[in-house]
Scaffold this motif. Structure first.
Motif, PDB file in Angstrom:
ATOM      1  N   ILE A  23     -20.488  29.286 -14.410  1.00  0.00           N
ATOM      2  CA  ILE A  23     -21.322  28.119 -14.080  1.00  0.00           C
ATOM      3  C   ILE A  23     -20.553  27.151 -13.196  1.00  0.00           C
ATOM      4  O   ILE A  23     -21.075  26.649 -12.188  1.00  0.00           O
ATOM      5  CB  ILE A  23     -21.799  27.419 -15.370  1.00  0.00           C
ATOM      6  CG1 ILE A  23     -22.733  28.346 -16.163  1.00  0.00           C
ATOM      7  CG2 ILE A  23     -22.502  26.101 -15.034  1.00  0.00           C
ATOM      8  CD1 ILE A  23     -23.088  27.822 -17.535  1.00  0.00           C
ATOM      9  N   MET A  24     -19.290  26.882 -13.544  1.00  0.00           N
ATOM     10  CA  MET A  24     -18.493  25.937 -12.764  1.00  0.00           C
ATOM     11  C   MET A  24     -18.203  26.462 -11.362  1.00  0.00           C
ATOM     12  O   MET A  24     -18.227  25.690 -10.389  1.00  0.00           O
ATOM     13  CB  MET A  24     -17.193  25.607 -13.506  1.00  0.00           C
ATOM     14  CG  MET A  24     -17.391  24.701 -14.702  1.00  0.00           C
ATOM     15  SD  MET A  24     -15.824  24.217 -15.470  1.00  0.00           S
ATOM     16  CE  MET A  24     -15.356  25.749 -16.248  1.00  0.00           C
ATOM     17  N   LEU A  25     -17.918  27.757 -11.236  1.00  0.00           N
ATOM     18  CA  LEU A  25     -17.675  28.327  -9.914  1.00  0.00           C
ATOM     19  C   LEU A  25     -18.894  28.146  -9.003  1.00  0.00           C
ATOM     20  O   LEU A  25     -18.770  27.765  -7.832  1.00  0.00           O
ATOM     21  CB  LEU A  25     -17.341  29.808 -10.038  1.00  0.00           C
ATOM     22  CG  LEU A  25     -15.916  30.157 -10.488  1.00  0.00           C
ATOM     23  CD1 LEU A  25     -15.820  31.636 -10.866  1.00  0.00           C
ATOM     24  CD2 LEU A  25     -14.905  29.835  -9.385  1.00  0.00           C
ATOM     25  N   THR A  26     -20.080  28.402  -9.539  1.00  0.00           N
ATOM     26  CA  THR A  26     -21.305  28.264  -8.753  1.00  0.00           C
ATOM     27  C   THR A  26     -21.565  26.811  -8.373  1.00  0.00           C
ATOM     28  O   THR A  26     -21.848  26.491  -7.207  1.00  0.00           O
ATOM     29  CB  THR A  26     -22.504  28.814  -9.550  1.00  0.00           C
ATOM     30  OG1 THR A  26     -22.241  30.160  -9.936  1.00  0.00           O
ATOM     31  CG2 THR A  26     -23.776  28.754  -8.726  1.00  0.00           C
ATOM     32  N   ALA A  27     -21.448  25.915  -9.366  1.00  0.00           N
ATOM     33  CA  ALA A  27     -21.757  24.504  -9.120  1.00  0.00           C
ATOM     34  C   ALA A  27     -20.775  23.873  -8.135  1.00  0.00           C
ATOM     35  O   ALA A  27     -21.166  23.107  -7.245  1.00  0.00           O
ATOM     36  CB  ALA A  27     -21.749  23.742 -10.441  1.00  0.00           C
ATOM     37  N   GLN A  28     -19.486  24.202  -8.269  1.00  0.00           N
ATOM     38  CA  GLN A  28     -18.500  23.574  -7.387  1.00  0.00           C
ATOM     39  C   GLN A  28     -18.542  24.151  -5.974  1.00  0.00           C
ATOM     40  O   GLN A  28     -18.208  23.465  -5.010  1.00  0.00           O
ATOM     41  CB  GLN A  28     -17.110  23.696  -8.008  1.00  0.00           C
ATOM     42  CG  GLN A  28     -16.991  22.851  -9.276  1.00  0.00           C
ATOM     43  CD  GLN A  28     -15.600  22.833  -9.878  1.00  0.00           C
ATOM     44  OE1 GLN A  28     -14.592  22.930  -9.189  1.00  0.00           O
ATOM     45  NE2 GLN A  28     -15.542  22.690 -11.200  1.00  0.00           N
ATOM     46  N   THR A  29     -18.989  25.378  -5.826  1.00  0.00           N
ATOM     47  CA  THR A  29     -19.214  25.923  -4.485  1.00  0.00           C
ATOM     48  C   THR A  29     -20.344  25.161  -3.793  1.00  0.00           C
ATOM     49  O   THR A  29     -20.251  24.832  -2.595  1.00  0.00           O
ATOM     50  CB  THR A  29     -19.555  27.418  -4.564  1.00  0.00           C
ATOM     51  OG1 THR A  29     -18.461  28.130  -5.158  1.00  0.00           O
ATOM     52  CG2 THR A  29     -19.836  27.990  -3.184  1.00  0.00           C
ATOM     53  N   LEU A  30     -21.409  24.876  -4.537  1.00  0.00           N
ATOM     54  CA  LEU A  30     -22.520  24.085  -3.978  1.00  0.00           C
ATOM     55  C   LEU A  30     -22.045  22.698  -3.560  1.00  0.00           C
ATOM     56  O   LEU A  30     -22.421  22.200  -2.493  1.00  0.00           O
ATOM     57  CB  LEU A  30     -23.645  23.978  -5.003  1.00  0.00           C
ATOM     58  CG  LEU A  30     -24.854  23.117  -4.603  1.00  0.00           C
ATOM     59  CD1 LEU A  30     -25.547  23.688  -3.363  1.00  0.00           C
ATOM     60  CD2 LEU A  30     -25.854  23.018  -5.759  1.00  0.00           C
ATOM     61  N   ALA A  31     -21.200  22.072  -4.365  1.00  0.00           N
ATOM     62  CA  ALA A  31     -20.680  20.741  -4.025  1.00  0.00           C
ATOM     63  C   ALA A  31     -19.827  20.785  -2.767  1.00  0.00           C
ATOM     64  O   ALA A  31     -19.873  19.868  -1.934  1.00  0.00           O
ATOM     65  CB  ALA A  31     -19.869  20.183  -5.201  1.00  0.00           C
ATOM     66  N   ALA A  32     -19.042  21.843  -2.612  1.00  0.00           N
ATOM     67  CA  ALA A  32     -18.221  21.973  -1.405  1.00  0.00           C
ATOM     68  C   ALA A  32     -19.094  22.117  -0.159  1.00  0.00           C
ATOM     69  O   ALA A  32     -18.822  21.510   0.887  1.00  0.00           O
ATOM     70  CB  ALA A  32     -17.287  23.178  -1.537  1.00  0.00           C
ATOM     71  N   LEU A  33     -20.155  22.909  -0.259  1.00  0.00           N
ATOM     72  CA  LEU A  33     -21.070  23.079   0.875  1.00  0.00           C
ATOM     73  C   LEU A  33     -21.758  21.763   1.224  1.00  0.00           C
ATOM     74  O   LEU A  33     -21.971  21.452   2.409  1.00  0.00           O
ATOM     75  CB  LEU A  33     -22.107  24.152   0.545  1.00  0.00           C
ATOM     76  CG  LEU A  33     -21.582  25.586   0.427  1.00  0.00           C
ATOM     77  CD1 LEU A  33     -22.679  26.530  -0.054  1.00  0.00           C
ATOM     78  CD2 LEU A  33     -21.015  26.062   1.771  1.00  0.00           C
ATOM     79  N   GLN A  34     -22.103  20.978   0.224  1.00  0.00           N
ATOM     80  CA  GLN A  34     -22.721  19.679   0.469  1.00  0.00           C
ATOM     81  C   GLN A  34     -21.789  18.780   1.267  1.00  0.00           C
ATOM     82  O   GLN A  34     -22.207  18.080   2.204  1.00  0.00           O
ATOM     83  CB  GLN A  34     -23.078  19.020  -0.882  1.00  0.00           C
ATOM     84  CG  GLN A  34     -23.764  17.678  -0.781  1.00  0.00           C
ATOM     85  CD  GLN A  34     -22.795  16.509  -0.971  1.00  0.00           C
ATOM     86  OE1 GLN A  34     -21.579  16.691  -1.097  1.00  0.00           O
ATOM     87  NE2 GLN A  34     -23.335  15.316  -0.977  1.00  0.00           N
ATOM     88  N   ALA A  35     -20.494  18.800   0.930  1.00  0.00           N
ATOM     89  CA  ALA A  35     -19.521  17.987   1.648  1.00  0.00           C
ATOM     90  C   ALA A  35     -19.376  18.442   3.106  1.00  0.00           C
ATOM     91  O   ALA A  35     -19.225  17.618   4.013  1.00  0.00           O
ATOM     92  CB  ALA A  35     -18.166  18.036   0.935  1.00  0.00           C
ATOM     93  N   VAL A  36     -19.433  19.745   3.335  1.00  0.00           N
ATOM     94  CA  VAL A  36     -19.346  20.274   4.708  1.00  0.00           C
ATOM     95  C   VAL A  36     -20.526  19.786   5.547  1.00  0.00           C
ATOM     96  O   VAL A  36     -20.365  19.331   6.688  1.00  0.00           O
ATOM     97  CB  VAL A  36     -19.298  21.818   4.690  1.00  0.00           C
ATOM     98  CG1 VAL A  36     -19.459  22.368   6.105  1.00  0.00           C
ATOM     99  CG2 VAL A  36     -17.988  22.304   4.088  1.00  0.00           C
ATOM    100  N   VAL A  37     -21.729  19.864   4.983  1.00  0.00           N
ATOM    101  CA  VAL A  37     -22.918  19.408   5.710  1.00  0.00           C
ATOM    102  C   VAL A  37     -22.825  17.917   6.011  1.00  0.00           C
ATOM    103  O   VAL A  37     -23.141  17.466   7.124  1.00  0.00           O
ATOM    104  CB  VAL A  37     -24.198  19.728   4.911  1.00  0.00           C
ATOM    105  CG1 VAL A  37     -25.426  19.137   5.598  1.00  0.00           C
ATOM    106  CG2 VAL A  37     -24.365  21.237   4.744  1.00  0.00           C
TER     107      VAL A  37
END
Length: 425
Positions: free
Chosen positions: A100-114
């Motif tokens: 769960i944490m791997l998935t959620a933190q990957t999404l957060a990283a992508l949000q920061a890139v955008v």
């Protein structure tokens, strides 16, 4: 088996005992390889996250110039916690928390890139910032309950108090460093640079999670959550007065006492007349007080209801004084006191809940912890933003401090009047 009336949990941990008594105890959790990896990754990632919070607040204020808009964007960042954190707690009790944490933190990283690309290519629109704030909130809603409930799996029940205290040190160290660096980076570089730095910082957290030795995790032997799991969690809370009292205090402070993403930049801009570096320094002072509290709690030990209520009351009084202050050095000192008292409060709440909650319900109860600490922010942030627009930020902060103090007083009276086992009605 739920806690008995003495407050001892199924894990054998009673709130307030065993608590770490010496600063050296801090190292016990770090000697566990998995926890040391996890702690380090979260420290680096957390620093980037706090840097982004400074940049996000400042860019929203620069584009809109409106306290209400800042409150709205902050509300959208925390609204998903209100919407999703309780089912996320059920997921944390049903599926591997690491996944769960791997998935959620990957999404957060992508949000920061955008965010970084939007800021780099021109002035982003408020609706874009609001949408990305909501996206980050969705990530956090699923990450936080799993992260909180993961601690006993990393270190085992005996080291939970030390690990919770160490997590407090990590959280507040990253906040202090992140806010200071965020203010400087916005002033010297750009908001876009800060967003990209945050995206890069997630690689440390993700790498740490991937490097964990899964065979060394202390997995619960309890049955996974099944149909009706959410109702079971609510029933446990409703029938455990000690837990209900702790969560009630958290609801009051979370709604009215923890709205720094809105209050701090508005105080910096409209009252103290300082720029982004000054705002970053205010939040670094908050982080410094939090760090002192985190280390101090390890040395002092204990986790009592009295400490929880006292620290919440000090935080409320500090809010009132911050609303009155017009002198920047005084406000810096008050922010440090706010960080100290707020961290004593939240760490005490966290430790008590971890100690009172059996393994099979930990994800659900800790999702309530996240909901009441951060999920109430949509209401608090929106109210504070509207209040600041109508009456000024100083008056709004004073009012929020007064409401926090009054709410804790009412809760304490109700708790004191509750019939105790063996006491006549």
């Amino acid at each position: 088996m739920p806690p008995d009336r003495t407050g001892t949990s199924a894990d054998g941990i009673a709130p307030g005992a065993p608590q770490p008594k010496r600063a050296a105890d801090l190292l016990r959790a770090l000697r566990v390889r998995n926890f040391a990896l996890f702690w380090t990754g979260q420290l680096i990632s957390g620093t980037g996250t706090w840097m982004q919070m400074v940049a996000m607040a400042w860019i929203v204020l620069e584009i809109s110039g409106s306290a209400a808009v800042l409150g709205m964007v902050t509300t959208l960042q925390f609204l998903p916690l209100l919407m999703f954190v309780l089912p996320a707690g059920v997921l944390a009790d049903r599926f591997p928390k690491r996944t769960i944490m791997l998935t959620a933190q990957t999404l957060a990283a992508l949000q920061a890139v955008v965010l970084g690309f939007l800021a780099l290519t021109g002035s982003p629109q408020i609706w874009q910032l609001a949408l990305l704030a909501f996206t980050l909130g969705v990530s956090n809603a699923f990450n936080y309950p799993a992260q909180q409930a993961f601690v006993p799996e990393l270190v085992g029940s005996a080291l939970v108090p030390e690990a919770v205290a160490m997590n407090s040190v990590q959280f507040n160290s990253s906040r202090m460093i992140g806010f200071a660096l965020g203010g400087l980076a916005v002033a010297r570089l750009s908001a876009a640079a800060v967003f990209f730095i945050n995206a890069a910082s997630f690689t440390a957290a993700l790498a740490a999670l991937l490097a964990l030795r899964t065979g060394e995790l202390r997995l619960s032997r309890s049955r996974p959550a099944r149909h009706g799991a959410l109702r079971e969690g609510f029933r446990y809370v409703a029938h455990t007065p000690a837990v209900l009292f702790v969560l009630g205090a958290l609801a009051v402070v979370g709604t009215f006492g923890y709205n720094w993403p809105v209050a701090a930049p508005l105080l910096a801009r409209d009252v103290l007349n300082v720029e982004s570096v000054g705002f970053g320094a205010l939040m670094s002072a908050f982080g410094a007080g939090s760090l002192v509290a985190g280390v101090g709690l390890v040395v002092v030990g204990g986790s009592s209801e009295r400490r929880m209520i006292t620290s919440g009351a000090v935080l409320a009084l500090t809010l009132v004084l911050l609303g009155v202050s017009r002198v920047y050095p005084v406000s810096l000192g008050l922010m440090m006191l706010a960080g100290l008292s707020g961290t004593v409060f939240t760490t005490t709440v966290n430790t008590r809940l971890q100690g009172l909650t059996p393994d099979r319900l930990r994800g659900r109860v800790m999702s309530l912890f996240v909901l009441l600490l951060a999920g109430t922010t949509p209401f608090g942030s929106a109210l504070l933003g509207l209040g600041a627009e109508a009456f000024g930020i100083s008056a709004a902060v004073i009012a929020f401090g007064a409401v926090t103090l009054a709410g804790l007083a009412v809760l304490l009276v109700l708790h004191a009047r509750r019939p105790r086992p063996g006491r006549a009605r």
